[in-house]
Design an enzyme around this catalytic site. Structure first.
Site, PDB file in Angstrom:
ATOM      1  N   ASP A 348       0.838  -1.185   0.000  1.00 20.40           N
ATOM      2  CA  ASP A 348       0.000   0.000   0.000  1.00 20.40           C
ATOM      3  C   ASP A 348       0.881   1.245   0.000  1.00 20.40           C
ATOM      4  OD1 ASP A 348      -2.792   1.152   0.469  1.00 20.40           O
ATOM      5  OD2 ASP A 348      -1.694   1.997   2.168  1.00 20.40           O
ATOM      6  N   GLU A 377       1.532   0.257  -4.977  1.00 16.27           N
ATOM      7  CA  GLU A 377       1.109   1.546  -5.524  1.00 16.27           C
ATOM      8  C   GLU A 377       2.338   2.444  -5.618  1.00 16.27           C
ATOM      9  OE1 GLU A 377      -3.316   2.382  -3.983  1.00 16.27           O
ATOM     10  OE2 GLU A 377      -1.849   2.156  -2.378  1.00 16.27           O
TER      11      GLU A 377
END
Length: 665
Positions: A348, A377
């Site tokens: 994340d 990400e």
């Protein structure tokens, strides 16, 4: 950019200045680095040894409890300072079944109870750590559990799911709804006979399940298992322990561990690998977190004024560049890979972590198994405190071999920019997105036909290899693709939406990147138009398994795309040079149409000169192709890899409106 806005954001208001560097250290760089085994509790029947890295503490205690959440401490053991900031204690008796917590005194202030940083078993809600023998948590057959074979990262097909979303619907026929054990139940189905659960995953043909956060998180009260509660789980509390709300008994520490392992083993037996979503970039709390109560300030970054930085948008950002935080991240993922047999990790807000840490994680996991997949990400929610050239941003992925990132360029080109929910993209016939679609089809690598001189749609390639790009059109974040299509094309019929869905997924699964599918997209799951559904009720988030029956044609088409990709290595070349040699874009007479040919038999494919044409327009288009006789594999929203859908002879291909054509010689 992240869209998650958690309930615990209210904690930001409590964030003041940090207490500064403690006990004589003028900077965090001066803090000692401990190089010995970082184990906070080691149990044997003869003794239990406790350790805590707390270099700024003047005293540390370990408190023993009979219960995981209730009752007072029955014994307090002072810990002794050791080398490099470590504190140790030893209890020469059998403490199996007991619970413990640490408390450090820093600058004359006791910081408060914490289960420590490395707790591997906890009581309900994770406030106290548990003393147990981990081998007693292994289900029968665990020692023989093996990762399913994976020859190359290009062979991966990822399916992202949330435990509760996937199995809470009563129509699913699943007994352990919303639990880890839901993914151990084979042969479940709806009353129409449509397969659900793990049987559905096998039928679909995916290779990897991506589990939304499954470590112990803060937002769900595990002590109230009968109360409907929901959260995505991006609010970390104990990083080394499975979340208790997905266990059948969150009060008994070994249950969540055993059931998590049972789930992994069942998926492995089904030929499916398991990816875990990890959230090291921030914690649910700052003051009061396990990090802050143990070594105040050290594990977080700060702004120029000394306040906690907030690159995560969730109240803090962790300092991956500091040696003990870096070590913590490396050891945590290695622990999950070894103890729980996890096959991959999705990071994340990976753009908040530094490149060196991510490369060390890749190296450490490769020593365990080089086929463990890593992606994340490649961005941050707000401006991080480190310079961008040091961060694991998408633009720096070429400096992180063996690590992939999501391609928001491909996603936004297909369905429209995330900032503008009502604006569509290529799939609904909007003009000007062909460049971004082509960028995604080649896997974000350099390609001779995609140059800055050729089109104002040019996107600079950032991947060295196509397996560094995640190809997707929707995920848990933002509107799922069905809701996006409804918003960008109001009034569209279910049939029209289904056709657009098929077109979008054709682009995803014929891309040279690693394809990624959000659970339920394969039969047009929606979230009632809610984009940031992180804590929305089941009525919004739950997958409605009736949709599989209602949109069986969409499911069969997506299933066919996965089978197509798995059967034909031309769609997963896995090498940038091969893509440049074999993938050629064809001229199209109409704007907003993309066509390409995979020339020859790349990677020994049984198909010769495979052509894919994507037509989102509302009228048929005719595309010139090399003269020959072609076998039709996909046309008008149907796929047939066995008998085919007919032949095409000549040098032109006509593609129906809002559909894809896949042919080969």
């Amino acid at each position: 950019m992240r869209l998650k806005i958690f309930l615990f954001m209210s904690i930001i208001a409590l964030l003041g200045c940090t207490s500064g560097h403690q006990s004589g250290y003028s900077s965090f760089d001066e803090y000692p680095v401990y190089n010995g085994p970082w184990e906070e509790m080691v149990y044997t029947p003869a003794e239990t040894r406790f350790s805590l890295w707390a270099p700024t503490a003047s005293e540390v205690r370990v408190m023993l409890y009979e219960h995981g959440s209730e009752g007072s401490m029955y014994r307090m053991i002072p810990m002794e300072p050791a080398e490099d900031g470590m504190w140790n204690a030893r209890v020469a008796e059998d403490l199996k079944g007991k619970f413990y917590a640490f408390n450090a005194k820093i600058d004359e202030v006791w910081q408060g109870d914490t289960p420590g940083l490395m707790a591997r078993a906890v009581g309900v809600n994770g406030n106290r750590a548990a003393i147990l023998d981990l081998r007693t948590t292994d289900p029968e057959g665990w020692a023989n559990d093996r990762r399913p074979v994976l020859n190359h990262f290009s062979d991966i097909v990822i399916y992202e799911l949330h435990h509760r979303d996937f199995s809470i619907d009563t129509v699913s026929g699943i007994r352990h709804r919303g639990k880890y054990l839901a993914l151990t139940e084979d042969s479940t189905h709806t009353y129409w006979g449509d397969k659900t659960g793990i049987s559905h995953l096998k039928e679909l043909g995916i290779t990897h399940v991506h589990l939304l956060p499954s470590f112990d998180f803060s937002s769900v009260d595990e002590s109230k298992p009968d109360k409907p509660q929901y959260n995505w789980g991006y609010d970390p509390k104990n990083y080394q322990v499975p979340e208790g709300s997905y266990a059948t008994d969150p009060f008994t520490p070994k249950v969540r561990i055993r059931e998590f392992k049972q789930m992994v083993m069942a998926l492995h037996k089904a030929g499916i690998r398991v990816i875990m979503d990890v959230v090291f970039n921030h914690t649910a709390q700052t003051h009061g977190s396990n990090f802050e109560r143990t070594v105040p300030g050290y594990f977080y970054r700060h702004d120029a004024d000394g306040n906690f930085a907030n690159g995560s948008g969730c109240g803090n950002e962790t300092a991956s560049e500091r040696p003990m935080m870096r070590r913590y991240m490396v050891e945590s993922v290695c622990y999950w890979a070894q103890e729980y047999h996890i096959d991959g990790f999705r990071f994340d807000l990976m753009g908040l972590h530094d490149i060196e840490t991510m490369n060390q994680i890749r190296t450490a996991l490769s020593k365990i198994d080089p086929t463990i997949f890593i992606y994340g990400e490649g961005w941050a929610a707000q401006e991080p405190q480190l310079p961008k050239e040091q961060l694991a941003m998408k633009a720096n992925v070429s400096r992180m071999p063996g690590i992939a990132v999501f391609s928001d360029e491909f996603r936004d080109s297909l369905r429209g920019n995330w900032k503008h929910e009502s604006r569509g993209g290529f799939v609904i016939g909007k003009f000007g997105y062909e460049g971004g679609v082509k960028f995604g089809l080649v896997g974000a690598v350099r390609h001779p036909q995609l140059t800055s001189n050729a089109s104002n749609q040019y996107i600079h390639p950032w991947a060295e290899q196509p397996t560094q790009m995640i190809s997707y059109v929707s995920c848990h974040d933002d509107l799922c693709i069905t809701d996006r299509l409804k918003k960008t094309l109001p009034g569209a019929s279910p049939q029209e939406l289904g056709a657009l869905m098929k077109l979008a997924e054709t682009a995803v699964f014929t891309s040279q990147g690693v394809p990624f599918l959000f659970a339920g997209d394969e039969f047009m799951r929606d979230k009632k138009g809610v984009s940031n559904s992180y804590n929305s009720p089941d009525s919004i988030n739950a997958i409605n398994w009736q949709l599989k029956n209602q949109h069986r044609d969409v499911f069969d088409y997506v299933k066919g795309l996965i089978a197509l990709r798995k059967a034909h290595p031309a769609f997963r070349l896995g090498d940038a040079e091969k893509i440049r040699a074999h993938l050629e874009f064809l001229h199209t007479p109409a704007d907003n149409v993309v066509a390409f040919c995979l020339k020859g038999r790349p990677n020994g494919d049984s198909w010769l000169n495979t052509i894919v044409i994507l037509n989102p327009r509302t009228e048929p288009v005719t595309v010139d192709i090399p003269n020959g006789k072609y076998w039709i594999a996909a046309r008008d929203g149907k796929i047939d890899l066995v008998l085919g859908l007919g032949n095409l002879v000549g040098n032109q291909a006509v593609v129906s409106p809002r559909s894809a054509l896949i042919i080969h010689q």
